[in-house]
Write a protein that holds these residues in place. Structure first.
Motif, PDB file in Angstrom:
ATOM      1  N   UNK A 321      20.787  40.792  45.749  1.00 50.23           N
ATOM      2  CA  UNK A 321      21.252  39.401  45.809  1.00 50.23           C
ATOM      3  C   UNK A 321      20.194  38.577  46.547  1.00 50.23           C
ATOM      4  N   UNK A 322      19.787  37.414  46.016  1.00 46.24           N
ATOM      5  CA  UNK A 322      18.857  36.547  46.748  1.00 46.24           C
ATOM      6  C   UNK A 322      19.472  36.117  48.083  1.00 46.24           C
ATOM      7  N   UNK A 323      18.659  36.028  49.125  1.00 44.72           N
ATOM      8  CA  UNK A 323      19.165  35.712  50.470  1.00 44.72           C
ATOM      9  C   UNK A 323      19.925  34.398  50.512  1.00 44.72           C
ATOM     10  N   UNK A 324      19.479  33.402  49.729  1.00 44.73           N
ATOM     11  CA  UNK A 324      20.135  32.090  49.736  1.00 44.73           C
ATOM     12  C   UNK A 324      21.537  32.129  49.132  1.00 44.73           C
ATOM     13  N   UNK A 325      21.852  33.251  48.434  1.00 43.54           N
ATOM     14  CA  UNK A 325      23.166  33.386  47.798  1.00 43.54           C
ATOM     15  C   UNK A 325      24.129  34.262  48.611  1.00 43.54           C
ATOM     16  N   UNK A 326      23.714  34.711  49.803  1.00 45.25           N
ATOM     17  CA  UNK A 326      24.548  35.627  50.597  1.00 45.25           C
ATOM     18  C   UNK A 326      25.949  35.080  50.848  1.00 45.25           C
ATOM     19  N   UNK A 327      26.026  33.776  51.175  1.00 40.25           N
ATOM     20  CA  UNK A 327      27.347  33.181  51.459  1.00 40.25           C
ATOM     21  C   UNK A 327      28.064  32.769  50.181  1.00 40.25           C
ATOM     22  N   UNK A 328      27.296  32.401  49.165  1.00 38.62           N
ATOM     23  CA  UNK A 328      27.902  31.908  47.918  1.00 38.62           C
ATOM     24  C   UNK A 328      28.673  32.982  47.163  1.00 38.62           C
ATOM     25  N   UNK A 329      28.315  34.256  47.373  1.00 34.28           N
ATOM     26  CA  UNK A 329      28.968  35.324  46.605  1.00 34.28           C
ATOM     27  C   UNK A 329      30.465  35.415  46.893  1.00 34.28           C
ATOM     28  N   UNK A 330      30.894  34.863  48.043  1.00 34.08           N
ATOM     29  CA  UNK A 330      32.314  34.908  48.395  1.00 34.08           C
ATOM     30  C   UNK A 330      33.076  33.661  47.949  1.00 34.08           C
ATOM     31  N   UNK A 331      32.365  32.706  47.316  1.00 36.67           N
ATOM     32  CA  UNK A 331      33.018  31.497  46.838  1.00 36.67           C
ATOM     33  C   UNK A 331      33.769  31.769  45.534  1.00 36.67           C
ATOM     34  N   UNK A 332      34.972  31.188  45.360  1.00 39.42           N
ATOM     35  CA  UNK A 332      35.710  31.368  44.099  1.00 39.42           C
ATOM     36  C   UNK A 332      34.895  30.854  42.917  1.00 39.42           C
ATOM     37  N   UNK A 333      34.817  31.651  41.865  1.00 38.27           N
ATOM     38  CA  UNK A 333      34.097  31.235  40.663  1.00 38.27           C
ATOM     39  C   UNK A 333      32.663  31.725  40.604  1.00 38.27           C
ATOM     40  N   UNK A 334      32.131  32.246  41.740  1.00 38.23           N
ATOM     41  CA  UNK A 334      30.745  32.734  41.725  1.00 38.23           C
ATOM     42  C   UNK A 334      30.702  34.106  41.046  1.00 38.23           C
ATOM     43  N   UNK A 335      29.916  34.221  39.996  1.00 38.49           N
ATOM     44  CA  UNK A 335      29.758  35.500  39.299  1.00 38.49           C
ATOM     45  C   UNK A 335      28.448  35.514  38.532  1.00 38.49           C
ATOM     46  N   UNK A 336      27.902  36.708  38.368  1.00 37.10           N
ATOM     47  CA  UNK A 336      26.690  36.874  37.551  1.00 37.10           C
ATOM     48  C   UNK A 336      27.020  37.588  36.246  1.00 37.10           C
ATOM     49  N   UNK A 337      28.312  37.891  36.062  1.00 44.29           N
ATOM     50  CA  UNK A 337      28.736  38.587  34.834  1.00 44.29           C
ATOM     51  C   UNK A 337      29.185  37.570  33.781  1.00 44.29           C
ATOM     52  N   UNK A 338      28.895  37.865  32.524  1.00 44.67           N
ATOM     53  CA  UNK A 338      29.233  36.935  31.439  1.00 44.67           C
ATOM     54  C   UNK A 338      30.741  36.763  31.291  1.00 44.67           C
ATOM     55  N   UNK A 339      31.487  37.827  31.555  1.00 44.59           N
ATOM     56  CA  UNK A 339      32.947  37.751  31.374  1.00 44.59           C
ATOM     57  C   UNK A 339      33.711  37.757  32.695  1.00 44.59           C
ATOM     58  N   UNK A 340      32.995  37.516  33.775  1.00 41.16           N
ATOM     59  CA  UNK A 340      33.654  37.555  35.077  1.00 41.16           C
ATOM     60  C   UNK A 340      34.310  36.228  35.439  1.00 41.16           C
TER      61      UNK A 340
END
Length: 381
Positions: A321-340
């Protein structure tokens, strides 16, 4: 529908009314500014006459009134003759003594008001430059301060509205989750009956055992959904045993291309927790780790003691995970999957922090090498 339209109309009326009031205040402030500026111009004309009277005074001239006018004025003044400052009033000594500062101050006065000519002798003139008084400057910047307050107020209203909207959405999701749990309950009861019927038939027992395991899993999922939106009951449980149960179940359900490993102290560690929600947390973290590795790699679940805390780490050898995204991964709607949906880690954070009063974070991550997620919980000492 009518209620919604009425509420929407009321909202727009309030917005337009607020803008009208703001515009009225700003217009009145500008009007006052012009009135005070004209009054100061009149004062300076009187000051010019008083100065002229003093300049042309003789020994018998009564200077009481002119001197009173000159002394009572609080406006900064510079009197210039032949491009040279010959007199200053209400200006700091520090500015007057420094030639560079004095010239800079004179230029600022030139930009503020038109100068007043003083004819102190036939054909001989001085120019009176003056600035705005302290009161006029305050009035000048008042609209800016007002706008800043309005912006702050709008920001507070927006945050309140957004928080209310989010709270409403949370209630809706909680209601849907409980309804889902209720709806699953009916076919689940039916499945339990069918399993009991299968047991009376001459079939391989391992089949019914596996079906029963999946039914138990469905019961756990139903229990999880039923707990959303309500305060879960916490129990004193061994965190190692509870984590290991979830770990064993997940290990048996995933491909052998994922090399699972588990590390923990050889003694119980008691934590106040809800076993159902904790298993959901571990499942979310493990599934995210496997998705990051695209179903192939090494996964480590470890538990460590550190003073009064216990740390649970889930490490993978995925894409990172890029360092700038460390906090964003816990935000609702954040996903890197096409069907997530991007709800797994958001839900995990809520379970850990709101229900178990712990913390969760991305401990470290390197692109192309992997990620370690860490949960921190208080031990029940």
């Amino acid at each position: 529908m009518k209620f919604y339209k009425s509420r929407n109309t009321s909202r727009w009326i309030i917005i337009f009314a607020s803008f009208f009031i703001i515009s009225l205040i700003l217009w009145n402030t500008y009007d006052f500014f012009k009135i005070f500026k004209n009054e100061e111009r009149i004062k300076m004309n009187l000051w010019e006459k008083a100065q002229k009277k003093v300049n042309n005074a003789s020994e018998t001239t009564d200077l009481e009134l002119p001197l009173q006018i000159l002394s009572n004025n609080s406006i900064p003044v510079m009197v210039v003759e032949n491009d040279s400052v010959i007199n200053t009033v209400h200006i700091d000594e520090e500015i007057v003594k420094d030639k560079q500062k004095k010239n800079a101050f004179l230029n600022s006065l030139k930009n503020q008001n038109e100068p007043i000519k003083i004819e102190y002798a036939p054909g001989k003139f001085q120019k009176l430059y003056y600035g705005n008084s302290a009161l006029l400057n305050k009035l000048k910047y008042y609209p800016i301060a007002l706008l800043l307050i309005i912006v702050l107020f709008v920001g507070l209203v927006y945050n309140f509205y957004r928080s209310t909207k989010i709270a409403t959405q949370n209630k809706l999701w909680a209601g849907m989750a409980k309804e889902t749990a209720h709806q699953i309950g009916t076919p689940l009861s039916s499945l339990i009956g069918w399993v009991e019927l299968l047991k009376t038939e001459k079939i391989d027992k391992t089949i019914t055992v596996e079906i029963e395991r999946d039914i138990e899993r469905l019961k756990t999922i139903t229990d999880r959904f039923s707990k959303i939106g309500s305060e879960p009951k916490l129990e004193n449980k061994d965190i190692i045993e509870e984590t290991l149960q979830s770990y064993d179940y997940l290990q048996s359900r995933f491909s052998k291309q994922v090399a699972f490993s588990f590390e923990a102290p050889q003694k119980p560690i008691v934590v106040s927790m809800n076993p159902t929600l904790h298993s959901w947390t571990i499942e979310n973290l493990v599934k995210n780790a496997i998705d990051a590795m695209k179903g192939k790699g090494e996964l480590l679940v470890s538990i460590e003691e550190e003073g009064e805390n216990v740390k649970i780490k889930v490490s993978d050898t995925g894409k990172g995970i890029p360092k700038k995204q460390f906090k964003n991964v816990f935000e609702p709607g954040y996903t890197t999957k096409q069907r997530g949906w991007g709800l797994g880690l958001s839900l995990t954070k809520r379970i850990v922090e709101e229900y178990h009063k712990g913390t969760i974070k991305v401990l470290n991550s390197e692109i192309g090498k992997g990620t370690t997620m860490q949960i921190n919980l208080k031990k029940n000492v």
